[in-house]
Structure formats: structure tokens, C-alpha cells
Write an enzyme that holds these catalytic residues in place. Structure first.
Site, PDB file in Angstrom:
ATOM      1  N   ASN A 221      -3.780  -9.491  -4.504  1.00 40.00           N
ATOM      2  CA  ASN A 221      -3.633  -8.078  -4.633  1.00 40.00           C
ATOM      3  C   ASN A 221      -2.810  -7.686  -3.434  1.00 40.00           C
ATOM      4  OD1 ASN A 221      -5.550  -7.307  -2.486  1.00 40.00           O
ATOM      5  ND2 ASN A 221      -7.229  -7.991  -3.908  1.00 40.00           N
ATOM      6  N   ARG A 222      -2.765  -6.156  -3.409  1.00 41.05           N
ATOM      7  CA  ARG A 222      -1.830  -5.567  -2.476  1.00 41.05           C
ATOM      8  C   ARG A 222      -2.450  -5.212  -1.090  1.00 41.05           C
ATOM      9  NH1 ARG A 222       1.053  -1.009  -5.346  1.00 41.05           N
ATOM     10  NH2 ARG A 222       2.054  -0.804  -3.387  1.00 41.05           N
TER      11      ARG A 222
END
Length: 427
Positions: A221-222
């Protein structure tokens, strides 16, 4: 100092910052700190000791700050700099602060321009110590640090690592970006670094997790880990014994005075959190833990064409936050351990961010839930943040937009009253 326009070309409020430089080998790091402040649009005056000029020349400090550099009280006497610099400053940062310099500050000496400035300053003052471990741990230095803190000065905890020569240990100057972050937090909020977590043990998770698909690819994920690192950094500077469980982070510098445990997958993070949560006063789960992992891990790289999968089967990862709450209920974790969760939410046609956040708080059962709206450049991979703080008692507090350090300070403020009294066992 000359008068300032209200804002800089960067859109930030310009502040008058005095950077004092003590006479230690770490004085060279002050150059990066000066540049950080000037590039942020602030007006900087560098006030070194004579010893500091043995390590970094006057011309270097003048070129970086754009202002003249003096060490004595008899230079430019009509402007009364030994009084004016401190009176007009919005912040004074001393980096490095040597053992000798702190001792002179405790004594109230005013025998050079820097110590005189410290006596006249009524703004936040921060010392970033740097010295050999034996000097940092000497009873005289310990007493001096306690005295400065009692007087309202922020004395940051030094880092541990390589010192002069072959020596290693506590006493290393924190990296300039860390000093800059703590200093600019004091410009946002002067009371952000009280010593109110001394003797407390905190476990904080940060960053994203990576769930491997094959030897090359992973699901992730970011999350950058910046918010969790800010929490760990501030908790340590507020006196806590901090263990940081760090997943995938964006090249962040380890916070000073923090024990860092590195993990990659959600399962590894769960194992580490459970291990270090034992005996902790609080656990803050700010990491963005993957909800799912690939059911099958390919032992060789998945190639295009022959053997290419039509889909990837996923398996749910355990809910670490809910597991902590369950362990506390069932006695596997101290009953007094405070549990803080984070939620990155988006709204949809069925409800807004707060609607989903309230449901998550009820479902998880934690004491506090920090809620961030994500998307459109918010929360992930940025330096600023905002959101809400939801508590188990039903209270909701808006967290104003600001640096992630500012948000971390607000979260720690909310956590502090929930901790069991220090003289009482948590269970």
C-alpha cells in the site's frame, strides 16, 4: 533582527530563528540545519561559540544564513545584539549543545554572545546535545539536563551510534532533519514536548506491509510510515521507552532514542507487536497493515504467457488491533494497556468517513481511534495530516491540518490521561 514580512515566498509564516552552535565535531551538521530553516523561508541568525569556529568557519555560517556571524558581545554594540537577538527570536535552537555549553547555560553565564542570547530569550529554546557517552551519562551533565528541563528548556534525547574515532554509544547528535522537525514543531506548538511520558513503555507500529506474491512482486500500500515515525520520535522525546515496529517505510531516518524492529509482512508485524506489547503501557497501531495476502507464494517469478494465472487468490490476514483488544480482555495483555488504532477511510454513497470510523471503533474496541480521510493526496506519502480522534467514551475531536508531528503531539496528549498511574501496576 530586521522586520519580516508575514509570510515567506513558500506561503509559510516567516519566523526569526537563532541557531546556536557549540564547539564539537558535530558542528558540521549545523550547516544542514541552517539550510533547512533558510529554505523554509525563515530568517536565521547563527551564533556560534569561539570553539565552534574551530570546526566550521565563520564564512560558511554567513553564506548559509545570509546574515553576519559574531561570537562576542562587543561587536556591533549600538544594535545591542546580546539583548536583541534573544528578545526578538521566535525560536532558539542550539545544535550541537556540548556538555560545557549546557553547564554554562545552567550557571546563567553571559560571557559570549550565545550564552547572553540564551538569557534574554523568552521564546521556545531547544538544545540538541552531542558528546561522548561518558560525558552524557556523567552525573554533572545529568543534573544540568534536568535543571534546563525544569526551567522549560527542551533538551532532546541524543541518538546512539558512531561517535568521534572508534567510539559508539549514546550521545550522537540526531540527524539535522530530525532536529529541524522537532524545532519546527515548537514553532507550531510551543508546548508540544513536555516530559510527561518518563518511565512509560510504548510500542508503535509504522509503515505498510508487503505480502509476497513471488520472489519479485508483492502486494502493498501507499503508507510512507511518516506518521508512525513522528509518533515514535515525539514519544521518545517526551520521555517514553519506545519500541518502533517498522514495516515498509520511505527511506526514513530512525528516530533518536528509539528501538527499531524491522518487519515486512503482516504476520511478522503481528508477531513483533504481540512480543513487545507485553508489559507496555500503550500500543499505537499506526501501521497500514495489509488486510489480505496471496494464498500461494510462487517460488519462481510468475512469467507472462504460459502459466500466467487468471486470478490471484487471497487469504485474510489476522486483525492485529482487534487481537490486542481481545488479548487484553482475556488476560493475555495487561488490563491497563491503552490501545490506539488508526483508520484510513473514504466515504461512499452509504456513509461518510466518520460514519465508517465510528463503526470501526465499536467493532475494534480500542480506546482511541485516529481517523484520516484518504485519497486526493491526503494522509499517505505527504508531510501534513488532519482528521479526527474518536474515543471509546464517545467523544470526538477534530485534528486540525498541520504537520504529522503536530498530529502526533495531539494523539499523545489524548493518550496520556488514559495511562494507569505510574505507581500502580497496569494489571
Amino acid at each position: 533582527m530586521e522586520s519580516l514580512d508575514e509570510t515567506s515566498e513558500f506561503g509559510q509564516r516567516r519566523r526569526r530563528v537563532v541557531i546556536g552552535v557549540g564547539g564539537g565535531i558535530a558542528a558540521y551538521k549545523a550547516c544542514a540545519l541552517i539550510r533547512a530553516f533558510t529554505e523554509s523561508g525563515h530568517q536565521v541568525r547563527v551564533v556560534p561559540t569561539e570553539s565552534a569556529l574551530e570546526f566550521v568557519g565563520r564564512a560558511t555560517f554567513e553564506a548559509l544564513s545570509g546574515n553576519p556571524v559574531h561570537t562576542g558581545v562587543f561587536t556591533d554594540v549600538p544594535q545591542v545584539p546580546h539583548v536583541r537577538l534573544g528578545q526578538e527570536a521566535d525560536l532558539v535552537v542550539v545544535a550541537p549543545a556540548t556538555a560545557d555549553l549546557m553547564a554554562r547555560a545552567v550557571q546563567g553565564r553571559a560571557d559570549d554572545l550565545l550564552t547572553a542570547t540564551l538569557l534574554t530569550a523568552r521564546c521556545p529554546v531547544m538544545f540538541a546535545p552531542a558528546m561522548h557517552t561518558e560525558m552524557w551519562e556523567h552525573p554533572a551533565t545529568v543534573d544540568n539536563v534536568e535543571t534546563l528541563r525544569r526551567r522549560g528548556v527542551v533538551v532532546v534525547e541524543p541518538a546512539s551510534g558512531r561517535l568521534t574515532g572508534q567510539d559508539t554509544g549514546a550521545g550522537r547528535l540526531p540527524e539535522p532533519e530530525e532536529i529541524f522537525g522537532l524545532a519546527t514543531l515548537l514553532l507550531e506548538r510551543a508546548d508540544a514536548l513536555p516530559r510527561d511520558l518518563v518511565g512509560r513503555k510504548l510500542v508503535i507500529s509504522a509503515g505498510g506491509t508487503r505480502e509476497p506474491l513471488d520472489p519479485v512482486r508483492f502486494l502493498g500500500n501507499r503508507s510512507s510510515g511518516k506518521q508512525g515515525y513522528a509518533l515514535a520520535r515525539l514519544a521518545a522525546q517526551r520521555g517514553a521507552d519506545v519500541t518502533l515496529i517498522a514495516g515498509a517505510v520511505a527511506g526514513l531516518t530512525d528516530p533518536a532514542a528509539v528501538d527499531v524492529v524491522r518487519v515486512q509482512t503482516a504476520a511478522q508485524m503481528q508477531d513483533a507487536v504481540v512480543k513487545y506489547a507485553a508489559g507496555a503501557d500503550a500500543v499505537i497501531m499506526s501501521a497500514a497493515v495489509a488486510d489480505f495476502r496471496p494464498t500461494t507464494l510462487a517460488t519462481t517469478k510468475i512469467k507472462k504467457g504460459a502459466g500466467e494465472p487468471d486470478s490471484i487468490a487471497l487469504t485474510k490476514n489476522d486483525d492485529i488491533l482487534a487481537g490486542l483488544v481481545e488479548a487484553r480482555t482475556e488476560g493475555g495483555l495487561s488490563a491497563g494497556t491503552v490501545i490506539v488504532g488508526f483508520a484510513a477511510e473514504t466515504g461512499d454513497e452509504h456513509g461518510d468517513v466518520l460514519t465508517y470510523a465510528r463503526a470501526k471503533l465499536a467493532r475494534k474496541g480500542c480506546d482511541l481511534l485516529v481517523v484520516n480521510a484518504v485519497g486526493d493526496g491526503k494522509a499517505f506519502e505527504v508531510d501534513n495530516n488532519d482528521g479526527w480522534l474518536l474515543a471509546a467514551d464517545g467523544s470526538e475531536t477534530a485534528l486540525a491540518h498541520g504537520s504529522k508531528s503536530l498530529m502526533a503531539s495531539r494523539v499523545l496528549d489524548a493518550l496520556r490521561p488514559l495511562l494507569a498511574p505510574a505507581d500502580r501496576p497496569k494489571s
